[in-house]
Design an enzyme around this catalytic site. Structure first.
Site, PDB file in Angstrom:
ATOM      1  N   LEU A  21       0.801  -1.224   0.000  1.00 26.33           N
ATOM      2  CA  LEU A  21       0.000   0.000   0.000  1.00 26.33           C
ATOM      3  C   LEU A  21       0.836   1.278   0.000  1.00 26.33           C
ATOM      4  O   LEU A  21       0.299   2.371   0.178  1.00 26.33           O
ATOM      5  CB  LEU A  21      -0.980  -0.012   1.178  1.00 26.33           C
ATOM      6  CG  LEU A  21      -1.933  -1.214   1.186  1.00 26.33           C
ATOM      7  CD1 LEU A  21      -2.820  -1.197   2.413  1.00 26.33           C
ATOM      8  CD2 LEU A  21      -2.768  -1.268  -0.084  1.00 26.33           C
ATOM      9  N   CYS A  22       2.128   1.152  -0.227  1.00 29.04           N
ATOM     10  CA  CYS A  22       2.987   2.340  -0.320  1.00 29.04           C
ATOM     11  C   CYS A  22       2.842   2.987  -1.695  1.00 29.04           C
ATOM     12  O   CYS A  22       2.693   2.298  -2.707  1.00 29.04           O
ATOM     13  CB  CYS A  22       4.450   1.958  -0.103  1.00 29.04           C
ATOM     14  SG  CYS A  22       4.870   1.691   1.624  1.00 29.04           S
ATOM     15  N   HIS A  23       2.906   4.309  -1.704  1.00 30.07           N
ATOM     16  CA  HIS A  23       2.842   5.057  -2.955  1.00 30.07           C
ATOM     17  C   HIS A  23       4.214   5.068  -3.631  1.00 30.07           C
ATOM     18  O   HIS A  23       5.231   5.122  -2.942  1.00 30.07           O
ATOM     19  CB  HIS A  23       2.441   6.513  -2.682  1.00 30.07           C
ATOM     20  CG  HIS A  23       1.056   6.662  -2.152  1.00 30.07           C
ATOM     21  ND1 HIS A  23       0.749   6.508  -0.820  1.00 30.07           N
ATOM     22  CD2 HIS A  23      -0.109   6.953  -2.778  1.00 30.07           C
ATOM     23  CE1 HIS A  23      -0.551   6.695  -0.645  1.00 30.07           C
ATOM     24  NE2 HIS A  23      -1.094   6.967  -1.812  1.00 30.07           N
ATOM     25  N   MET A  60       8.604   4.616   5.434  1.00 26.02           N
ATOM     26  CA  MET A  60       8.772   3.242   4.955  1.00 26.02           C
ATOM     27  C   MET A  60      10.007   3.111   4.068  1.00 26.02           C
ATOM     28  O   MET A  60      10.688   2.083   4.091  1.00 26.02           O
ATOM     29  CB  MET A  60       7.515   2.765   4.214  1.00 26.02           C
ATOM     30  CG  MET A  60       6.279   2.672   5.100  1.00 26.02           C
ATOM     31  SD  MET A  60       6.537   1.764   6.647  1.00 26.02           S
ATOM     32  CE  MET A  60       7.059   0.173   6.050  1.00 26.02           C
ATOM     33  N   GLU A  61      10.304   4.148   3.304  1.00 26.59           N
ATOM     34  CA  GLU A  61      11.487   4.126   2.455  1.00 26.59           C
ATOM     35  C   GLU A  61      12.756   4.109   3.300  1.00 26.59           C
ATOM     36  O   GLU A  61      13.697   3.362   3.002  1.00 26.59           O
ATOM     37  CB  GLU A  61      11.469   5.332   1.503  1.00 26.59           C
ATOM     38  CG  GLU A  61      10.454   5.220   0.374  1.00 26.59           C
ATOM     39  CD  GLU A  61       8.989   5.331   0.800  1.00 26.59           C
ATOM     40  OE1 GLU A  61       8.117   4.930   0.015  1.00 26.59           O
ATOM     41  OE2 GLU A  61       8.704   5.811   1.922  1.00 26.59           O
ATOM     42  N   ASP A 118      23.685 -11.415   3.861  1.00 27.87           N
ATOM     43  CA  ASP A 118      23.872 -12.218   2.655  1.00 27.87           C
ATOM     44  C   ASP A 118      25.348 -12.357   2.291  1.00 27.87           C
ATOM     45  O   ASP A 118      25.812 -13.455   1.969  1.00 27.87           O
ATOM     46  CB  ASP A 118      23.106 -11.599   1.485  1.00 27.87           C
ATOM     47  CG  ASP A 118      23.288 -12.386   0.211  1.00 27.87           C
ATOM     48  OD1 ASP A 118      23.031 -13.614   0.220  1.00 27.87           O
ATOM     49  OD2 ASP A 118      23.700 -11.793  -0.807  1.00 27.87           O
TER      50      ASP A 118
END
Length: 160
Positions: free
Chosen positions: A75-77, A113-114, A128
């Site tokens: 739901l992020c733009h 969120m970014e 990793d």
């Protein structure tokens, strides 16, 4: 009481409509901590890791992740980020790497969120690249440190 903005009146998940919101400068800072053995951290810091420059790779991965957050989190733009920084600091006394990210834009929605995605993916990249020499690396304390801009105002996390 504040409500969840991504849930409609029927309880369904929806992308928030930001079309009527004013554009403002928005900025967010996040961090993640990666804990590993003294030997693994020394290998990274001394540039002796067989896969190459771990910090440079993690930095680029974090920047790329911030730009693609909208593809990872439903739901992020999609955002036109004006700045993304990812900094990695070895903490030799605790055998940790502190990752701090910054995202910034002028837009209608925040960049928390970014920033969180940038820090998280940088941490995952360290894991990793180092899993061949150590499997029990721990990624922890992924958190928002600060955000400013927008309707909800300025937020600063408490010190841990």
């Amino acid at each position: 009481m504040t409500t969840f903005t991504h849930i409609n009146s029927q309880g369904e998940a929806n992308m928030v409509d930001v079309s009527a919101k004013a554009e403002t400068v928005r900025e967010a800072h996040a961090e993640a901590i990666v804990t590993m053995s003294k030997e693994t951290l020394a290998m990274i810091v001394e540039g002796k890791h067989h896969k190459g420059d771990v910090f440079a790779t993690a930095r680029i991965a974090g920047i790329q992740a911030a730009k693609r957050t909208w593809e990872l989190i439903p739901l992020c733009h999609p955002l036109l980020l004006s700045k993304v920084e990812v900094n990695l600091e070895p903490l030799l006394e605790t055998n940790q790497v502190r990752i701090q990210s910054l995202c910034k834009l002028t837009g209608k929605t925040g960049v928390e969120m970014e920033a969180l995605t940038a820090a998280s993916v940088a941490a995952l990249t360290i894991y990793d690249m180092c899993k061949a020499v150590q499997k029990d690396i721990v990624i922890e304390q992924v958190r928002l440190l600060e955000k400013c801009g927008g309707k909800s105002g300025h937020f600063i996390a408490e010190e841990k």
